[in-house]
Each structure stands twice: as structure tokens, then as C-alpha cells.
Design a protein around this motif. Structure first.
Motif, PDB file in Angstrom:
ATOM      1  N   LEU A   9       0.912  -1.271   0.150  1.00 42.77           N
ATOM      2  CA  LEU A   9      -0.050   0.017   0.046  1.00 42.77           C
ATOM      3  C   LEU A   9       0.815   1.391  -0.088  1.00 42.77           C
ATOM      4  CD1 LEU A   9      -2.951   1.172   0.190  1.00 42.77           C
ATOM      5  CD2 LEU A   9      -2.695   1.082   2.633  1.00 42.77           C
ATOM      6  N   VAL A 179      -2.649   7.600   1.595  1.00 39.80           N
ATOM      7  CA  VAL A 179      -3.579   6.973   0.680  1.00 39.80           C
ATOM      8  C   VAL A 179      -4.599   7.794   0.111  1.00 39.80           C
ATOM      9  CG1 VAL A 179      -5.290   5.190   0.629  1.00 39.80           C
ATOM     10  CG2 VAL A 179      -3.371   4.728   1.939  1.00 39.80           C
ATOM     11  N   GLY A 205      -0.651   5.212  -1.735  1.00 34.28           N
ATOM     12  CA  GLY A 205      -1.353   4.264  -2.169  1.00 34.28           C
ATOM     13  C   GLY A 205      -2.780   4.531  -2.412  1.00 34.28           C
ATOM     14  N   SER A 283      -3.612   0.175  -5.884  1.00 31.82           N
ATOM     15  CA  SER A 283      -3.063  -0.819  -4.935  1.00 31.82           C
ATOM     16  C   SER A 283      -3.984  -1.956  -4.289  1.00 31.82           C
ATOM     17  CB  SER A 283      -2.804  -0.135  -3.292  1.00 31.82           C
ATOM     18  OG  SER A 283      -1.944   1.126  -3.501  1.00 31.82           O
TER      19      SER A 283
END
Length: 344
Positions: A9, A179, A205, A283
Motif C-alpha cells: 500500500l 492513501v 497508495g 493498490s
């Protein structure tokens, strides 16, 4: 590709499964899948090799988180668990947003419902144009120091907002978001224009959602077919209307993609999920099954590999960077939505 082939990730170093179980459909009341069925689906997904579960406080107003908490008892340490804040909880408008005041309250409620002592990934569900970004980032950094969250991220932020968040965090010596969650499918490809380039630049990610574009890629939206019935279509009038003029290009593309899948011996679901998994920026792909049968279909799709020739054929039907509707991007830029922001 299979569920056993874990992916990293972004720059976190955390290995997660290529499919993430999304829980939008789980809960009580208006949710399509009740608590007991939801728990069975979650546990079946974990048994099949899915290691990542994504939820949000606003899903069924906390009920989805409560269901996830029950399902993960005894298995919490085997799961990368993400949830979100921002959406309004209850009738009070103050119980929403990305302010420090709300984040500190929202995280405690989510921890309680999830029956856990920490959230692996805590995400801002949407941008908050009324809150300073530094305030949000500082609050989330405090939660990391307290051990209540391990990482934090964003969802459907614009390219400028993604860069701004990284810059603000780094210039203030804070941990930046790691992320971003975005919509991505055969029919929703606008993030290929700029967002994916930014996530690669910062080694973020990416959790992509909507691989079936709300049902448009389920195989039921075909030329000459009757209007498919769905709760999503009822909740979002117009977005799924096959007779609407603004949906005609999308309908033709969905039909052409279904025919392409058939020529290659695939279901459209297999083609759609495999396409989303194929992008190097992605991811993990969030799936949203309502039944165990749906989950089985998604898991089969994770084993599908697409050739370069097939990917080229997809590009011929839906050009890279294409979105058929502005709202397919997952969020609307205020200056496009509100006339008062673009007029004197």
C-alpha cells in the motif's frame, strides 16, 4: 493474479490483498444486506484471502461499522481496517466535516462501534471547504501520536488538494496522507489524467472503488434492454436512466464492453475488476457485494489477466481519461456546482 498475491500500500510497506471488502451495503434499515448476512459475507471474504476491509461512519449511520466490529472479533489483527469521517451523523449539521472538533469526536465513536483500539487507515471521506487543511492534518497527526490511528488518507480530493495536503504536511513537519481513495472503472477513467500521476509522484497508495460503476458494468445495461431495477437507481434519479440523452454514450460503451468481454470468454464483471486491478497506481480495488454470490463473482474476477491487445481494445471503446458524467468523478468542484462562486 490472485488474492494470495498481496500488494504494498503505497509507501507504508503494508501488504494488503488486491481486493478490499467495501461495506457500503451492510447494516440495517435501508441497507441492502442485513447484519447477519453482512457478517457471513465478511467472514467468507476473510476466509477467501481478502485482508483489507473498508467502511465509513456514515454507512447506515454507524451500523456498517458496528457490523464490521462484530465480524472481526477474534480476527482483528489479520485485517487492514479502514474507515472514514466527514459525512453528517444524525440530524445535527455540526456532527460532520473535517474540523479538529469533529474528528476527535468521530474517531472515538468509530473505535467504539468497530470494537477496536486502533484504526489502521482513517480517511477524510470528502474535502471540507470550510476547514483549514492544516487543522485537519494536525488533528490526524495527533491521533497517530495517540495510537488511535496508524495512517490517514483522503478520498476524492482534487489534484490540487492532493498536492496541497502533501506540501502543508511536509512544510509543517507533520506526517502527510499516505492513501487516496478514488472511483475508477472501465467507464470512469478521468483519474488517469492527473490524479494517478500525482499518487505515483508521492508514492501514495490508491484504493479504487466502483469497479462496476454502480451497476453499469454488471452486464444488465445493454442496448435494447429494459431499465434495470436497483436501489441505487432509485436513490440517484437520472444517473442510471438508460433513456436519458446524456446517458446514451455511456450505454453504448457499456454494451460494447459487454460484447468485448463475451468475445474473450469473460463476464463483464471479470473484465471490469481485472481492468481496475491492472493499473499500476491501484493498490487494491474496493468491492461492494450484497450477497455471498456477488462476493464469489468478484473473487473469480481477481484471477483474470488481461492481454495488451485486450487493453488496447478497451481503450478503443473508452478512451483513457474519459468520464461520461461530471459526477462520476465522485465529487463536484464547488466552483462548478455553485453559481455564486463563478459570477460577480
Amino acid at each position: 493474479m490472485s488474492l494470495s498475491e498481496l500488494r504494498t500500500l503505497g509507501r507504508t510497506g503494508v501488504p494488503i490483498s488486491p481486493l478490499t471488502l467495501g461495506t457500503l451495503n451492510f447494516g440495517t434499515g435501508s441497507a441492502p444486506t442485513g447484519p447477519e448476512d453482512s457478517i457471513r459475507i465478511i467472514r467468507t471474504a476473510l476466509d477467501a484471502g481478502i485482508t483489507s476491509v473498508d467502511t465509513a461512519d456514515i454507512y447506515s449511520q454507524g451500523e456498517a461499522e458496528a457490523v464490521v466490529g462484530r465480524a472481526l472479533q477474534g480476527r482483528r489483527d489479520d485485517v487492514f481496517l479502514s474507515t472514514k469521517f466527514h459525512g453528517q451523523m444524525g440530524s445535527n449539521p455540526a456532527h460532520s466535516g473535517n474540523s479538529r472538533r469533529w474528528i476527535m469526536r468521530a474517531v472515538e465513536a468509530s473505535l467504539n462501534r468497530l470494537q477496536t483500539d486502533r484504526i489502521d487507515l482513517y480517511q477524510a471521506h470528502r474535502p471540507d471547504y470550510n476547514t483549514d487543511v492544516l487543522e485537519t492534518i494536525t488533528a490526524l497527526n495527533d491521533l497517530i501520536r495517540q495510537g488511535k490511528i496508524l495512517y490517514y488518507g483522503t478520498s476524492v480530493f482534487t489534484p490540487a488538494q492532493l498536492v496541497e495536503a502533501q506540501w502543508i504536511a511536509n512544510t509543517n513537519h507533520l506526517v502527510p496522507p499516505v492513501v487516496d481513495q478514488v472511483p475508477y472503472s472501465l467507464l470512469v477513467r478521468a483519474n488517469e489524467r492527473d490524479v494517478f500521476a500525482i499518487t505515483q509522484q508521492y508514492n501514495l497508495g490508491v484504493l479504487s472503488y466502483g469497479p462496476l460503476d454502480g451497476g453499469w458494468l454488471s452486464g444488465r445495461y445493454r442496448l435494447g434492454s429494459r431499465q434495470p431495477a436497483s436501489s441505487r437507481a432509485d436513490a440517484l434519479p437520472g444517473r442510471f436512466d438508460v433513456a436519458a440523452p446524456f446517458n446514451q454514450h455511456k450505454l453504448h460503451a457499456a454494451d460494447a464492453l459487454a460484447r468485448l468481454a463475451e468475445r474473450h470468454g469473460l463476464s463483464l464483471i471479470q473484465l471490469a475488476v481485472a481492468f481496475a486491478l491492472n493499473h499500476p497506481s491501484v493498490s487494491s480495488v474496493i468491492i461492494g457485494p450484497r450477497t455471498e454470490e456477488h462476493l464469489t463473482d468478484y473473487i473469480k474476477a481477481a484471477d483474470t489477466t488481461l492481454s495488451d491487445a485486450l487493453l488496447d481494445a478497451i481503450d478503443d471503446i473508452v478512451a483513457p481519461g474519459t468520464n461520461f458524467l461530471e459526477r462520476d468523478a465522485g465529487t463536484v468542484v464547488p466552483h462548478l456546482e455553485f453559481a455564486e462562486l463563478r459570477r460577480r
